[in-house]
Design an enzyme around this catalytic site. Sequence first.
Site, PDB file in Angstrom:
ATOM      1  N   HIS A 223      -9.747   2.233  -0.180  1.00 17.72           N
ATOM      2  CA  HIS A 223      -8.295   2.004  -0.150  1.00 17.72           C
ATOM      3  C   HIS A 223      -7.883   1.489  -1.523  1.00 17.72           C
ATOM      4  O   HIS A 223      -8.281   0.398  -1.933  1.00 17.72           O
ATOM      5  CB  HIS A 223      -7.965   0.975   0.927  1.00 17.72           C
ATOM      6  CG  HIS A 223      -6.502   0.836   1.196  1.00 17.72           C
ATOM      7  ND1 HIS A 223      -5.522   1.521   0.495  1.00 17.72           N
ATOM      8  CD2 HIS A 223      -5.831   0.072   2.100  1.00 17.72           C
ATOM      9  CE1 HIS A 223      -4.343   1.204   0.960  1.00 17.72           C
ATOM     10  NE2 HIS A 223      -4.486   0.325   1.938  1.00 17.72           N
TER      11      HIS A 223
ATOM     12  N   CYS B  12       0.788  -1.236   0.000  1.00 24.32           N
ATOM     13  CA  CYS B  12       0.000   0.000   0.000  1.00 24.32           C
ATOM     14  C   CYS B  12       0.817   1.281   0.000  1.00 24.32           C
ATOM     15  O   CYS B  12       0.253   2.368  -0.069  1.00 24.32           O
ATOM     16  CB  CYS B  12      -0.957  -0.012   1.194  1.00 24.32           C
ATOM     17  SG  CYS B  12      -1.892  -1.547   1.263  1.00 24.32           S
TER      18      CYS B  12
ATOM     19  N   HIS C 170      -2.916   8.053   6.194  1.00 19.84           N
ATOM     20  CA  HIS C 170      -3.137   6.739   5.572  1.00 19.84           C
ATOM     21  C   HIS C 170      -4.564   6.286   5.895  1.00 19.84           C
ATOM     22  O   HIS C 170      -5.303   5.881   5.000  1.00 19.84           O
ATOM     23  CB  HIS C 170      -2.103   5.737   6.064  1.00 19.84           C
ATOM     24  CG  HIS C 170      -2.167   4.400   5.382  1.00 19.84           C
ATOM     25  ND1 HIS C 170      -2.066   4.253   4.015  1.00 19.84           N
ATOM     26  CD2 HIS C 170      -2.322   3.146   5.872  1.00 19.84           C
ATOM     27  CE1 HIS C 170      -2.162   2.971   3.695  1.00 19.84           C
ATOM     28  NE2 HIS C 170      -2.323   2.273   4.798  1.00 19.84           N
TER      29      HIS C 170
END
Lengths: 89, 399, 347
Positions: free
Chosen positions: B327, B161, B292
């Site tokens: 995400h 990620c 994040h």
Amino acid sequence: MDKEELKLQLKKQMIEYLNLIDLSPEDIGDDDSLFDGELGLDSIDSLELIVLIEREYGIKIKSPTEGRKILISINVMCDYIIEHSKDLS
Amino acid sequence: MRRVLVTGMGIISSLGNGCKKNLDALKLGNTGIKKAKHFKSKYADELLFGEVPFSNEDLSTLLSSNKIQVRNRTDHLAQIALNEALIDAEITASQLSDHKTGLISASSTEGMCNTDEMYSDAKSDQPRSEFIDSYEYGSHCIKLAEEFGFRGYIDSLNTACSSSANGILLALRLIQSRRLDRVIVGGVESLSKHSVNGFNALQIVSDKACRPFDENRDGLNLGEGAAYLVLEAEELSLNKHIYAEIKGAGNANDAFHPSATSDNARGPVLAMQLALQSADLDARDIDFINAHGTATLNNDLTESRALKSIFTDAIPPFISTKSYTGHTLAAAGAIEALFSILSIKEQHLFSELNFSEAILETNLHPFSGESRSAKIDNVLSNSFGFGGNCTSLILSNYP
Amino acid sequence: MMYIIDASCISPQKEEGIFSDNIREYNSDKYHSIEPSYSDFIPNSILRRMGKGVKLGVANGLPLLKKHSDIKAIIIATSSNGLTDSSKFLDQLIKYDEGTLTPTNFVQSMPNSLAGQLALLSDNPCYNTTHVHTGSAFENTLVDGLLQLKQNNIDKILIGDVEEIADYNYRLDIKRNKFKSEPISNKDLIKSGTKGTVSGEGSSMFVLSNKVEGAIAKIVDVRSLFKAPKSVLKEQCLDFLSVNNVNINEIDLLVLGYNGNQEEDHHYDFIADLFPSATTISYKHLVGEYSTSTAFAMYLSIGLLSGKNLANNLILKDAKRSVKKVLIYNQYQHLHHNFILLEQSID
């Protein structure tokens, strides 16, 4: 299946699912703490064990939080399986 | 030190196609997280996704390339966004093929969006499908290079990620060092059975719209999209429209667990410290944070602790734009850097969605309510990936 | 410029096979690495989850990290690490029709799982990244390494590669007609004159420094190109040497990535013709073809630069020169062309 047979089966399955290299069922005590003891299992192992119980015994544990109350030792897991299984024979 | 400027941007996400559509949605607080219309999976009905609102056929029309290639969804998204960025920065064909121009793109899905073809190609004796060359990591990047004519330094990173954030960090250093003069950098992700089943197996996916930094958060939503930035050395950008400067970047490893952050958030803290140091800024110089903020129990708590460690009692406004897009995995770093740059360009604070109660332990409140104008000179953007990989970027107003 | 101060390699050859004619023979299209005893390096509690690529990479890289405690970056190249786990996860997905699945395979399927494990097992919180761009991935780690060593307070880094022959990518390669249609000994691979090649795997790791103390060799520079016709290849090769102040005739050893595929090996003939006075060698008959094989080529080259024996089986043309400057050229699938320039280091 009686409880002793179930415990042995469960230990063998745990060794397979978690790929516990060099361990045999005799090395896992019935009351050994799975997550705080020498086995040193972690959060990913707890998810693997939840899958084991669903696939092998047809019992769905709904969340990691519920899992923490069940995945304490072999004895506790067996009691849970016996209580929630319809047919183990 | 040679300064690195952003002269072009392109994006396609659940908020729509293009920077303007995305900006409008962010300003209005309109989420892109909904029931999926095009994604085929058992979970399409059970979960919510940040799906790009176009079918594969629509995407092919949007791209309207005259080059023949076998393109999967990942390729379409990447090429649409990259095309927008190149046009925006007025990059010429000869600049693209110059050996001082680089391309860095990240994707963790690649061709896995075609799960059935992949299974058939890899597991069966059936004849090969047309997608056989699309599964390897870096394959979308090869298609980008062929489509647009890159000929020099081409790279693809995979740190889960934080992948495209690490791409931006690398691009910054490549240009600062004078090894390259220009880098087009970004990332792409498309929804795949592989990802949704993987994150679901980790039990970190919510079946409701995700709630970053909320005490009652219960997991992430997956998203898809692509974003690219054109980065050029300052001396090459003098006659161009400049969005922002990549002022600093830092990467560190949490070195604790393959898929969870340590209690004291060592990796995130270090990454932010290194980013500030590299930008020659103090914590108090940061005006806005794009966190994040995946809305998982572990990330948002540990990231909150990290923010408190760096910023102590003076935490600037922060949000996670994952409440808009979901995400987007390897693309998240680039998408969120682009959103950070939009906030600088517009001098506008975007607002957190779905937030009502702060995490009890840390009591941090993301900026919520209506979005509003604000003085924004420096934005910190965080991306943390599996394998303990933590990256922070600092995007700044220029000059 | 970077100095190589330590290196380690796990490959389909034993160490002595790399620098002698006592090479391990292969007759199939898979050259598997000679694996160490992993539990010598990794506790079983962690080993149990690891795929082959991670095991290879950890067994190769962890001893270097423990020996050099001041390593400030870990940079890995791979395109196949994690594919076996990805494939197992895919099997589950299909078998259980997206039902309840176990997560380990998914977590281990990430290509950066090796870099992450190296950091975890050595408690290294520093810069950590993974390059996956197939035929240029290893060269990209070298560039990244060069940039890292320019940062403040970074004097020593670890870079390396890992590739494994996963059943998953092997089957895809069969469908892509990558391999020879007939079994062939590796001793005959390079001169086979037929289509197709063989599959290889391995891991080579290097500790790099910007200080010359203890250096085995020097990495002068690296350059990558995409889709270069021969005219551009020649121009770029000459320019690469020129900007590094090296004359064509100064190259003592040319290391070429011949892989026995008649359809690809003409690139190497072309480059070889530019260096009429150099010794030329090949190496893929030792380790097979894989996207990061130049890491092995670099391991081989630094051994030769530090005086190890140049075995006859490697030699395509012997100019009988002592080895002080080495140029590695490799291409991958006609798309990625890479040059690495190495020199002897005099401490």
